[in-house]
Design a protein around this motif. Structure first.
Motif, PDB file in Angstrom:
ATOM      1  N   ALA A  71      49.247  15.647   5.753  1.00 32.39           N
ATOM      2  CA  ALA A  71      50.688  15.524   5.543  1.00 32.39           C
ATOM      3  C   ALA A  71      51.043  14.064   5.266  1.00 32.39           C
ATOM      4  CB  ALA A  71      51.460  16.041   6.754  1.00 32.39           C
ATOM      5  N   THR A  72      52.148  13.867   4.561  1.00 32.11           N
ATOM      6  CA  THR A  72      52.614  12.516   4.258  1.00 32.11           C
ATOM      7  C   THR A  72      54.110  12.405   4.532  1.00 32.11           C
ATOM      8  OG1 THR A  72      53.023  13.103   1.933  1.00 32.11           O
ATOM      9  CG2 THR A  72      50.886  12.106   2.464  1.00 32.11           C
ATOM     10  N   ILE A  73      54.550  11.174   4.798  1.00 36.53           N
ATOM     11  CA  ILE A  73      55.972  10.869   4.910  1.00 36.53           C
ATOM     12  C   ILE A  73      56.247   9.625   4.071  1.00 36.53           C
ATOM     13  CG2 ILE A  73      56.454  11.958   7.134  1.00 36.53           C
ATOM     14  CD1 ILE A  73      55.917   9.282   8.498  1.00 36.53           C
ATOM     15  N   VAL A  74      57.420   9.579   3.438  1.00 37.23           N
ATOM     16  CA  VAL A  74      57.769   8.467   2.554  1.00 37.23           C
ATOM     17  C   VAL A  74      59.234   8.112   2.750  1.00 37.23           C
ATOM     18  CG1 VAL A  74      57.734   7.598   0.187  1.00 37.23           C
ATOM     19  CG2 VAL A  74      56.170   9.440   0.846  1.00 37.23           C
ATOM     20  N   SER A  75      59.525   6.814   2.772  1.00 34.72           N
ATOM     21  CA  SER A  75      60.915   6.364   2.862  1.00 34.72           C
ATOM     22  C   SER A  75      61.294   5.596   1.597  1.00 34.72           C
ATOM     23  CB  SER A  75      61.131   5.491   4.096  1.00 34.72           C
ATOM     24  OG  SER A  75      60.316   4.333   4.055  1.00 34.72           O
ATOM     25  N   PHE A  76      62.601   5.624   1.302  1.00 34.39           N
ATOM     26  CA  PHE A  76      63.133   4.984   0.095  1.00 34.39           C
ATOM     27  C   PHE A  76      64.328   4.103   0.454  1.00 34.39           C
ATOM     28  CE2 PHE A  76      61.005   8.859  -1.068  1.00 34.39           C
ATOM     29  CZ  PHE A  76      60.344   8.582  -2.248  1.00 34.39           C
ATOM     30  N   ASN A  77      64.622   3.149  -0.428  1.00 38.31           N
ATOM     31  CA  ASN A  77      65.711   2.205  -0.166  1.00 38.31           C
ATOM     32  C   ASN A  77      67.095   2.804  -0.384  1.00 38.31           C
ATOM     33  OD1 ASN A  77      65.345   2.374  -2.984  1.00 38.31           O
ATOM     34  ND2 ASN A  77      66.246   0.342  -3.298  1.00 38.31           N
ATOM     35  N   LYS A  78      67.157   3.987  -1.015  1.00 36.85           N
ATOM     36  CA  LYS A  78      68.430   4.649  -1.251  1.00 36.85           C
ATOM     37  C   LYS A  78      68.196   6.156  -1.355  1.00 36.85           C
ATOM     38  CE  LYS A  78      70.221   4.479  -5.364  1.00 36.85           C
ATOM     39  NZ  LYS A  78      70.786   4.059  -6.657  1.00 36.85           N
ATOM     40  N   VAL A  79      69.262   6.906  -1.325  1.00 43.37           N
ATOM     41  CA  VAL A  79      69.151   8.357  -1.423  1.00 43.37           C
ATOM     42  C   VAL A  79      68.536   8.725  -2.773  1.00 43.37           C
ATOM     43  CG1 VAL A  79      70.410  10.532  -1.478  1.00 43.37           C
ATOM     44  CG2 VAL A  79      71.079   8.753   0.135  1.00 43.37           C
ATOM     45  N   LYS A 136      53.300   6.942   4.943  1.00 46.29           N
ATOM     46  CA  LYS A 136      52.216   7.168   5.891  1.00 46.29           C
ATOM     47  C   LYS A 136      51.517   8.462   5.497  1.00 46.29           C
ATOM     48  CE  LYS A 136      53.316   3.660   8.560  1.00 46.29           C
ATOM     49  NZ  LYS A 136      52.435   2.466   8.699  1.00 46.29           N
ATOM     50  N   ARG A 137      50.214   8.473   5.663  1.00 45.68           N
ATOM     51  CA  ARG A 137      49.402   9.640   5.309  1.00 45.68           C
ATOM     52  C   ARG A 137      48.464   9.944   6.468  1.00 45.68           C
ATOM     53  NH1 ARG A 137      44.350  10.813   2.796  1.00 45.68           N
ATOM     54  NH2 ARG A 137      44.435  12.416   1.163  1.00 45.68           N
ATOM     55  N   VAL A 138      48.510  11.164   6.975  1.00 40.51           N
ATOM     56  CA  VAL A 138      47.643  11.581   8.082  1.00 40.51           C
ATOM     57  C   VAL A 138      46.823  12.790   7.637  1.00 40.51           C
ATOM     58  CG1 VAL A 138      47.565  12.568  10.412  1.00 40.51           C
ATOM     59  CG2 VAL A 138      49.125  10.676   9.905  1.00 40.51           C
ATOM     60  N   THR A 139      45.521  12.706   7.832  1.00 40.32           N
ATOM     61  CA  THR A 139      44.641  13.817   7.449  1.00 40.32           C
ATOM     62  C   THR A 139      43.531  13.993   8.468  1.00 40.32           C
ATOM     63  OG1 THR A 139      43.176  14.675   5.718  1.00 40.32           O
ATOM     64  CG2 THR A 139      43.235  12.279   6.008  1.00 40.32           C
ATOM     65  N   LEU A 140      43.068  15.220   8.609  1.00 38.61           N
ATOM     66  CA  LEU A 140      41.923  15.519   9.451  1.00 38.61           C
ATOM     67  C   LEU A 140      40.649  15.530   8.634  1.00 38.61           C
ATOM     68  CD1 LEU A 140      43.336  18.382  11.706  1.00 38.61           C
ATOM     69  CD2 LEU A 140      43.213  15.932  12.192  1.00 38.61           C
ATOM     70  N   ASN A 141      40.780  15.471   7.328  1.00 36.33           N
ATOM     71  CA  ASN A 141      39.619  15.476   6.432  1.00 36.33           C
ATOM     72  C   ASN A 141      39.132  14.060   6.208  1.00 36.33           C
ATOM     73  OD1 ASN A 141      39.907  18.306   6.042  1.00 36.33           O
ATOM     74  ND2 ASN A 141      41.501  17.901   4.519  1.00 36.33           N
ATOM     75  N   GLN A 142      37.853  13.897   6.055  1.00 34.27           N
ATOM     76  CA  GLN A 142      37.276  12.572   5.784  1.00 34.27           C
ATOM     77  C   GLN A 142      37.353  12.305   4.290  1.00 34.27           C
ATOM     78  OE1 GLN A 142      36.378  10.562   8.326  1.00 34.27           O
ATOM     79  NE2 GLN A 142      37.135  12.245   9.598  1.00 34.27           N
TER      80      GLN A 142
END
Length: 254
Positions: A140-148, A247-253
């Motif tokens: 899964a990933t999450i991303v933020s931006f400076n505006k809508v 941010k990126r989180v994975t259980l895979n190598q």
């Protein structure tokens, strides 16, 4: 059955049964502490402009796909989104169903008989945030931006981060150790190719630029249109739109 057996052992004393289950969980956790928890569930979500991603890990895919295990991961994520803890330790100490999250996980160890651990927790926050969960709950990933931003645009960026595994947002945020390593690899490769010593640094710099284009999120080729970079894609959508963090989180190598 574990709950039923605990009630039987406690002569139907509910509080005593809970104590038995907790003690069993602590014993199993201690016994399996050296086991590898390589499976699990990765989930992400948003609450307003705050986004979080976390991984609850276990030993087997059988447990990872269990509906109760996935529900527990979602419950922990819900707490994270509501309370917005600063780090993993802070999250573990938040309350869920009357006890800390870490205590709750230990109790579940007693029920499943497997090592379980909350191993990853990341978050971002800015004017707008989004998330992407790859099918299977392993990435899964999450991303933020400076505006809508338009949802489709933001979602494309989150999918890009999931698919292409960038090492950083842009070239300025690549760790210095990585830059030096890539330069050294470039110099050594050029040396093995028989290039003159006085040309090695220039050749290595050129290869470093290629590394930036392949490995930083904003310079990567857009997975839906390889003719443009992510930076160009954002500019076409909104000239003022910028990614501020991912941010990126994975259980895979990978």
């Amino acid at each position: 059955m574990d709950c039923k057996n605990a009630l039987t052992e406690a002569n139907n004393d509910f509080d005593e049964a809970i104590k038995i289950i907790r003690e069993k969980g602590q014993a199993v956790a201690a016994k399996r502490s050296d086991r590898e928890a390589s499976e699990g569930c990765v989930l992400a979500g948003v609450n307003g402009s705050f986004a979080a991603v976390l991984a609850l890990k276990c030993e087997t895919d059988f447990v990872a796909k269990n509906a109760e295990f996935i529900a527990l991961t979602q419950s922990i994520l819900n707490v994270a989104l509501a309370e917005q803890p600063a780090d993993l330790d802070a999250l573990k100490n938040l309350n869920l169903d009357g006890r800390t999250i870490q205590t709750l996980i230990t109790e579940r160890i007693g029920i499943t008989g497997e090592k379980m651990e909350l191993d990853y927790y990341e978050h971002v926050k800015d004017a707008y945030s989004t998330f992407y969960i790859h099918p299977g709950n392993k990435l899964a990933t999450i991303v933020s931006f400076n505006k809508v931003a338009e949802f489709s645009v933001a979602h494309d960026v989150a999918m890009q981060a999931a698919a292409m595994n960038p090492v950083s947002l842009d070239r300025t945020s690549v760790p210095a150790s990585v830059v030096e390593s890539e330069l050294e690899i470039g110099r050594e490769k050029a040396r093995q190719e028989g290039k003159p010593e006085n040309m090695l640094d220039k050749i290595a710099q050129g290869r470093l630029n290629k590394f930036y284009q392949e490995s930083t999120l904003v310079e990567q080729a857009f997975i839906k249109d390889a003719k443009i970079s992510i930076a160009q894609y954002l500019k076409e959508a909104d000239k003022d739109l910028k990614i501020t963090e991912f941010k990126r989180v994975t259980l895979n190598q990978e």
